[in-house]
Design an enzyme around this catalytic site. Structure first.
Site, mmCIF file in Angstrom:
data_model
loop_
_atom_site.group_PDB
_atom_site.id
_atom_site.type_symbol
_atom_site.label_atom_id
_atom_site.label_comp_id
_atom_site.label_asym_id
_atom_site.label_seq_id
_atom_site.Cartn_x
_atom_site.Cartn_y
_atom_site.Cartn_z
ATOM 1 N N GLN A 1 -10.062 2.576 -0.646
ATOM 2 C CA GLN A 1 -9.036 1.585 -1.308
ATOM 3 C C GLN A 1 -7.673 3.041 -0.982
ATOM 4 O OE1 GLN A 1 -7.258 -0.079 -3.156
ATOM 5 N NE2 GLN A 1 -9.896 -1.874 -3.532
ATOM 6 N N SER A 2 -7.708 3.341 0.443
ATOM 7 C CA SER A 2 -7.163 3.790 1.133
ATOM 8 C C SER A 2 -6.126 3.437 1.676
ATOM 9 C CB SER A 2 -7.569 4.834 2.686
ATOM 10 O OG SER A 2 -6.467 4.721 3.697
#
Length: 323
Positions: free
Chosen positions: A63-64
């Site tokens: 989920q960068s």
């Protein structure tokens, strides 16, 4: 960046906490849902354009925000993007792998790769270079945005400028609270304010490593950043101040302290924070107030780094009854 981001006073929280609290709105940087990575990408992609690149490669957590922002920036410049997603956060639900930043990156047309380790920066960078070599053999011109510390922290220059911007907006700030992960944002703000000879304390809230490890990392980041700017690193390193009271249970995981901070900001000021960076930053700020390290009446600025798409990857954790 089209201009300075807003600096908003948080009236209700200021009254409740007994301080003069302001929020630096880098969640409103604009490109691809905004966030702090936009400032960093200006320098990386500027270098990529200068080198004639047509493809950007970058690595980060599933989920960068960085990889999502890189995909958006690449699309704006007519480039392709290759995003390597690392397994940094164990035991997450299905939505973590399909919604939020993952969904946005797919809409942006990014190519995805996987990397099985979350704490192997050198290995993750090496995997990107292996893919870059394949792209070169196909006639492409790849540009790798590195994660490891053995490369110049170009992105931190964006936050040197942001620190200077903040000094112009609020020269009388007494404390600035930022997240401290890669060190680029923290190191850049600290350096920019030091260059402007601003005396405010800069607190870095650990989001990935404990205080000892992050302090060592910040020393390296500040030294390399000073080399880029041709300034003395020693005065910068003397200003390192990190706290890890909000870090538990680790990167990308929420404690009750972090969730309470996220909900307090939303329910008091109507502003959303993300679970990985900004909620922990606010939790750290609340801890500094409770311990007296931030004193009553002080003028305090918290940097909101954005990351809001990641909220949708944490639905299960956020919908669970905390009791």
């Amino acid at each position: 960046m089209s201009g300075p981001t807003p600096l908003d006073r948080l009236d209700r929280l200021s009254s409740e906490l007994g301080i003069d609290l302001w929020l630096k709105r880098d969640d409103l940087t604009g490109l691809g849902f905004g966030g702090n990575k936009t400032r960093q990408l200006e320098f990386y992609l500027g270098d990529a354009v200068e080198q004639g690149a047509d493809t950007i490669l970058i690595t980060g957590a599933v989920q960068s925000n960085f990889v999502r922002s890189a995909a958006a920036a690449a699309a704006k410049l007519g480039m392709q993007s290759v995003l390597q997603l690392e397994e940094r956060v164990p035991d997450m639900g299905e939505e973590y792998y399909s919604s939020g930043n993952v969904l946005l990156a797919k809409i942006l047309g990014a190519e995805h790769m996987s990397y099985p380790e979350g704490e192997d920066e050198a290995g993750a960078d090496a995997a990107l270079h292996a893919r870059a070599d394949e792209l070169k053999s196909e006639g492409r011109k790849p540009y790798v945005i590195h994660l490891g510390l053995n490369h110049p922290p170009l992105g931190a220059l964006g936050y040197v400028a942001a620190g200077q911007e903040l000094c112009r907006q609020m020269p009388d700030a007494e404390a600035v609270i930022v997240p401290s992960g890669s060190g680029a944002t923290h190191g850049g703000v600290l350096t920019g304010m030091a260059v402007e000879e601003n005396a405010a304390s800069v607190f870095g809230v650990c989001v990935r490593r404990d205080r000892e490890k992050q302090t060592a990392r910040m020393g390296t980041v500040l030294r390399k950043l000073a080399d880029l700017l041709d300034i003395d690193a020693v005065p910068l390193q003397d200003k390192i101040n990190v706290l890890d009271d909000a870090l538990s249970p680790g990167y990308g995981k929420m404690s009750g302290m972090t969730r309470a901070a996220l909900e307090k900001m939303a329910r008091t000021e109507g502003i959303f924070l993300d679970p990985v960076y900004s909620a922990k930053t606010f939790a750290g700020l609340l801890h500094l107030v409770s311990t007296g390290e931030i004193q009553p009446g002080q003028k305090v600025v918290m940097l909101h780094t954005g990351g809001l798409p990641a909220l949708f990857g944490y639905q299960s954790a956020l919908l669970d009854d905390p009791t």
